[in-house]
Write a protein that holds these residues in place. Structure first.
Motif, mmCIF file in Angstrom:
data_model
loop_
_atom_site.group_PDB
_atom_site.id
_atom_site.type_symbol
_atom_site.label_atom_id
_atom_site.label_comp_id
_atom_site.label_asym_id
_atom_site.label_seq_id
_atom_site.Cartn_x
_atom_site.Cartn_y
_atom_site.Cartn_z
ATOM 1 N N GLN A 46 0.896 -1.179 -0.065
ATOM 2 C CA GLN A 46 0.113 0.015 -0.008
ATOM 3 C C GLN A 46 0.854 1.209 0.009
ATOM 4 O OE1 GLN A 46 -3.343 0.074 -0.521
ATOM 5 N NE2 GLN A 46 -2.829 -2.007 -0.797
ATOM 6 N N SER A 147 -8.935 -1.613 4.460
ATOM 7 C CA SER A 147 -8.943 -2.279 3.335
ATOM 8 C C SER A 147 -8.734 -1.532 2.068
ATOM 9 C CB SER A 147 -10.258 -3.316 3.324
ATOM 10 O OG SER A 147 -11.511 -2.419 3.142
ATOM 11 N N GLU A 148 -8.640 -0.429 2.034
ATOM 12 C CA GLU A 148 -8.394 0.576 1.207
ATOM 13 C C GLU A 148 -7.730 1.838 1.702
ATOM 14 O OE1 GLU A 148 -11.468 2.805 -1.729
ATOM 15 O OE2 GLU A 148 -11.134 1.233 -2.555
ATOM 16 N N GLY A 158 -9.488 6.400 3.771
ATOM 17 C CA GLY A 158 -9.562 5.057 3.701
ATOM 18 C C GLY A 158 -10.661 4.361 3.826
ATOM 19 N N VAL A 179 -3.272 -1.453 7.647
ATOM 20 C CA VAL A 179 -3.928 -2.108 6.419
ATOM 21 C C VAL A 179 -4.342 -3.455 6.647
ATOM 22 C CG1 VAL A 179 -3.205 -0.250 4.875
ATOM 23 C CG2 VAL A 179 -1.900 -2.528 4.882
ATOM 24 N N SER A 183 -6.425 -5.554 1.611
ATOM 25 C CA SER A 183 -6.306 -4.489 0.752
ATOM 26 C C SER A 183 -5.535 -4.577 -0.559
ATOM 27 C CB SER A 183 -5.131 -3.505 1.763
ATOM 28 O OG SER A 183 -3.825 -4.090 2.072
#
Length: 261
Positions: A46, A147-148, A158, A179, A183
């Motif tokens: 990420q 997860s984002e 997020g 995360v 993700s």
């Protein structure tokens, strides 16, 4: 100004190995191979994606651990991180998560940062509290279990997916995020990345470099302690039900005896 991203990673015993405690009730790391914690690979991924989207960004991977922990840093560097910081000091042996967070916070402040990215938990301790404790020590917002995640206009945003609801969260930078394993799959290091990692800088620090007192760490300085540990009992053969016409009845009786029915 460059976006400074620091990823906290951990060198952990291989979960497929025969793990056990040493005489001082710390994990015997010499008896099993180690590797970069799988959950921290998602954090590295990420961070690299955020870096790719930014106009100017630098990704630093940071670990606290013994000499072998450099292997975890090299893995992250081969994935694409720009540089690494390794805090290694004999006085850190046996330090718990609270002491580790203090060392990480000092190293992060020394390195400089806008965003700190962590995995959701380590695969050995599995406590999952370090990102929150680290944010508290740094005095910055925490946005955890994402997860984002993305960064824009001086903010990190997020999505957190729960069992019953999804939350969209944001915080002003500087901040700490963690995360989850949802993700996105971590990239596999290419041969070019592996070769390039050998030339990337790895800064070595100890407690003196961070102006920290060794008496505050280790087994004696930890807030938590393991008083006793016992080996897991060997697995038994279990109960075998042979179906010779009454297999279903025998199975039902067994489940009822175990109070599953």
């Amino acid at each position: 100004m460059s976006l400074r991203i620091v990823v906290c990673v951990k060198y952990v015993p291989d979960a497929t190995g025969d793990r056990h405690f040493a005489e001082d009730l710390t994990t015997d790391r010499d008896a099993v191979d180690g590797l970069l914690s799988e959950l921290d690979e998602y954090a590295v991924e990420q961070a690299l994606q955020i870096s790719d989207e930014a106009d100017d960004a630098e990704v630093t991977v940071l670990t606290v651990g013994p000499e072998d922990a450099r292997d975890a840093l090299r893995k992250a560097l081969s994935m694409g991180a720009d540089k690494a910081v390794h805090v290694d000091d004999e006085d850190l042996h046996g330090t718990d998560v609270f002491g580790t967070s203090k060392v990480l916070a000092a190293a992060i402040e020394k390195t400089g940062y806008d965003l700190v990215v962590c995995g959701m938990a380590s695969t050995d301790g599995v406590m999952g509290v370090l990102p929150a404790v680290l944010a508290e020590r740094l005095g910055v917002p925490q946005v955890t279990l994402l997860s984002e995640v993305s960064v824009a206009d001086g903010k990190v945003t997020g999505r957190r997916d729960g069992d019953a609801a999804t939350e969209n969260l944001e915080a002003a930078l500087p901040a700490v995020v963690s995360v989850t394993d949802q993700s996105g799959e971590a990239r596999y290091p290419s041969f070019k990345g592996i070769m390039a990692a050998k030339k990337k800088p790895v800064e070595e620090l100890d407690l003196d470099d961070l102006d920290l007192d060794g008496d505050d760490f280790g087994l004696e300085g930890s807030w938590t302690a393991v008083d006793e540990a016992n080996a897991r009992p060997p697995r038994t053969a279990g109960t075998v039900v042979k179906d010779e016409g009454e297999g279903g009845k025998q199975l039902a009786e067994y489940l009822a005896g175990q109070k599953f029915l």
